[in-house]
Design a protein around this motif. Structure first.
Motif, mmCIF file in Angstrom:
data_model
loop_
_atom_site.group_PDB
_atom_site.id
_atom_site.type_symbol
_atom_site.label_atom_id
_atom_site.label_comp_id
_atom_site.label_asym_id
_atom_site.label_seq_id
_atom_site.Cartn_x
_atom_site.Cartn_y
_atom_site.Cartn_z
ATOM 1 N N VAL A 1 31.952 37.358 3.615
ATOM 2 C CA VAL A 1 31.594 36.789 2.309
ATOM 3 C C VAL A 1 31.440 35.277 2.417
ATOM 4 N N GLU A 2 32.356 34.619 3.120
ATOM 5 C CA GLU A 2 32.266 33.178 3.303
ATOM 6 C C GLU A 2 31.019 32.787 4.090
ATOM 7 N N ARG A 3 30.702 33.561 5.112
ATOM 8 C CA ARG A 3 29.507 33.291 5.914
ATOM 9 C C ARG A 3 28.245 33.430 5.064
ATOM 10 N N LYS A 4 28.213 34.440 4.190
ATOM 11 C CA LYS A 4 27.056 34.647 3.320
ATOM 12 C C LYS A 4 26.875 33.458 2.373
ATOM 13 N N LYS A 5 27.970 32.989 1.771
ATOM 14 C CA LYS A 5 27.901 31.825 0.890
ATOM 15 C C LYS A 5 27.468 30.576 1.649
ATOM 16 N N PHE A 6 27.994 30.406 2.856
ATOM 17 C CA PHE A 6 27.651 29.258 3.681
ATOM 18 C C PHE A 6 26.160 29.284 4.040
ATOM 19 N N ASN A 7 25.668 30.435 4.458
ATOM 20 C CA ASN A 7 24.255 30.560 4.821
ATOM 21 C C ASN A 7 23.349 30.310 3.625
ATOM 22 N N ARG A 8 23.734 30.808 2.451
ATOM 23 C CA ARG A 8 22.948 30.582 1.236
ATOM 24 C C ARG A 8 22.890 29.092 0.908
ATOM 25 N N ALA A 9 24.030 28.416 0.991
ATOM 26 C CA ALA A 9 24.078 26.982 0.700
ATOM 27 C C ALA A 9 23.233 26.194 1.698
ATOM 28 N N GLU A 10 23.291 26.552 2.974
ATOM 29 C CA GLU A 10 22.474 25.885 3.987
ATOM 30 C C GLU A 10 20.991 26.104 3.711
ATOM 31 N N HIS A 11 20.622 27.312 3.353
ATOM 32 C CA HIS A 11 19.226 27.629 3.054
ATOM 33 C C HIS A 11 18.738 26.834 1.839
ATOM 34 N N GLU A 12 19.569 26.731 0.809
ATOM 35 C CA GLU A 12 19.201 25.970 -0.386
ATOM 36 C C GLU A 12 19.070 24.483 -0.071
ATOM 37 N N ARG A 13 19.946 23.943 0.785
ATOM 38 C CA ARG A 13 19.832 22.539 1.184
ATOM 39 C C ARG A 13 18.535 22.292 1.950
ATOM 40 N N LYS A 14 18.157 23.237 2.794
ATOM 41 C CA LYS A 14 16.901 23.108 3.546
ATOM 42 C C LYS A 14 15.703 23.135 2.604
ATOM 43 N N ILE A 15 15.716 24.035 1.637
ATOM 44 C CA ILE A 15 14.631 24.106 0.656
ATOM 45 C C ILE A 15 14.530 22.786 -0.099
ATOM 46 N N GLN A 16 15.673 22.261 -0.554
ATOM 47 C CA GLN A 16 15.675 21.008 -1.310
ATOM 48 C C GLN A 16 15.151 19.859 -0.452
ATOM 49 N N LYS A 17 15.604 19.770 0.772
ATOM 50 C CA LYS A 17 15.165 18.708 1.678
ATOM 51 C C LYS A 17 13.660 18.790 1.912
ATOM 52 N N ASP A 18 13.146 19.995 2.143
ATOM 53 C CA ASP A 18 11.710 20.171 2.378
ATOM 54 C C ASP A 18 10.879 19.802 1.153
ATOM 55 N N LEU A 19 11.329 20.213 -0.025
ATOM 56 C CA LEU A 19 10.586 19.902 -1.244
ATOM 57 C C LEU A 19 10.596 18.408 -1.544
ATOM 58 N N ILE A 20 11.723 17.750 -1.302
ATOM 59 C CA ILE A 20 11.802 16.302 -1.520
ATOM 60 C C ILE A 20 10.906 15.570 -0.523
ATOM 61 N N ALA A 21 10.888 16.023 0.721
ATOM 62 C CA ALA A 21 10.022 15.396 1.724
ATOM 63 C C ALA A 21 8.550 15.574 1.370
ATOM 64 N N GLN A 22 8.219 16.706 0.801
ATOM 65 C CA GLN A 22 6.828 17.005 0.492
ATOM 66 C C GLN A 22 6.349 16.332 -0.794
ATOM 67 N N HIS A 23 7.215 16.275 -1.830
ATOM 68 C CA HIS A 23 6.772 15.835 -3.154
ATOM 69 C C HIS A 23 7.423 14.557 -3.660
ATOM 70 N N GLY A 24 8.357 13.998 -2.931
ATOM 71 C CA GLY A 24 9.078 12.825 -3.426
ATOM 72 C C GLY A 24 10.380 13.256 -4.080
ATOM 73 N N ASN A 25 11.224 12.292 -4.369
ATOM 74 C CA ASN A 25 12.574 12.594 -4.842
ATOM 75 C C ASN A 25 12.599 13.323 -6.180
ATOM 76 N N ASP A 26 11.984 12.761 -7.203
ATOM 77 C CA ASP A 26 12.092 13.352 -8.539
ATOM 78 C C ASP A 26 11.349 14.677 -8.661
ATOM 79 N N LEU A 27 10.102 14.698 -8.246
ATOM 80 C CA LEU A 27 9.328 15.934 -8.340
ATOM 81 C C LEU A 27 9.883 17.001 -7.399
ATOM 82 N N GLY A 28 10.344 16.589 -6.231
ATOM 83 C CA GLY A 28 10.952 17.526 -5.292
ATOM 84 C C GLY A 28 12.204 18.172 -5.867
ATOM 85 N N ASN A 29 13.043 17.365 -6.540
ATOM 86 C CA ASN A 29 14.237 17.919 -7.183
ATOM 87 C C ASN A 29 13.871 18.853 -8.326
ATOM 88 N N PHE A 30 12.846 18.496 -9.078
ATOM 89 C CA PHE A 30 12.395 19.363 -10.166
ATOM 90 C C PHE A 30 11.931 20.708 -9.620
#
Length: 78
Positions: A10-39
């Motif tokens: 269960v802990e590994r699943k939560k950890f992997n989900r959080a890592e995946h979400e951080r990667k998505i956020q980082k990629d979107l911010i890199a692609q669209h800029g800080n504000d639009l990427g966060n949106f």
């Protein structure tokens, strides 16, 4: 590893989900800029986890994400 021991399934699943979400956020911010990427990230998070939260009856998560979206939108939309 957490606290000197291997993570449980269960802990590994939560950890992997959080890592995946951080990667998505980082990629979107890199692609669209800080504000639009966060949106876009919050929209994506609402789409992915909001459906699960709705099925589980967890309205507080949906409310929190909707508030985050509103905050980003109000800074730039009007």
């Amino acid at each position: 590893m957490s606290a000197g021991r291997p993570l449980t399934r269960v802990e590994r699943k939560k950890f992997n989900r959080a890592e995946h979400e951080r990667k998505i956020q980082k990629d979107l911010i890199a692609q669209h800029g800080n504000d639009l990427g966060n949106f876009y990230f919050w929209l994506r998070l609402m789409n992915i986890r909001g459906t699960q939260a709705f099925r589980d009856g967890d309205t507080s998560f949906i409310r929190d994400v909707a508030l985050a979206l509103q905050n980003v939108y109000s800074r730039h939309g009007g």
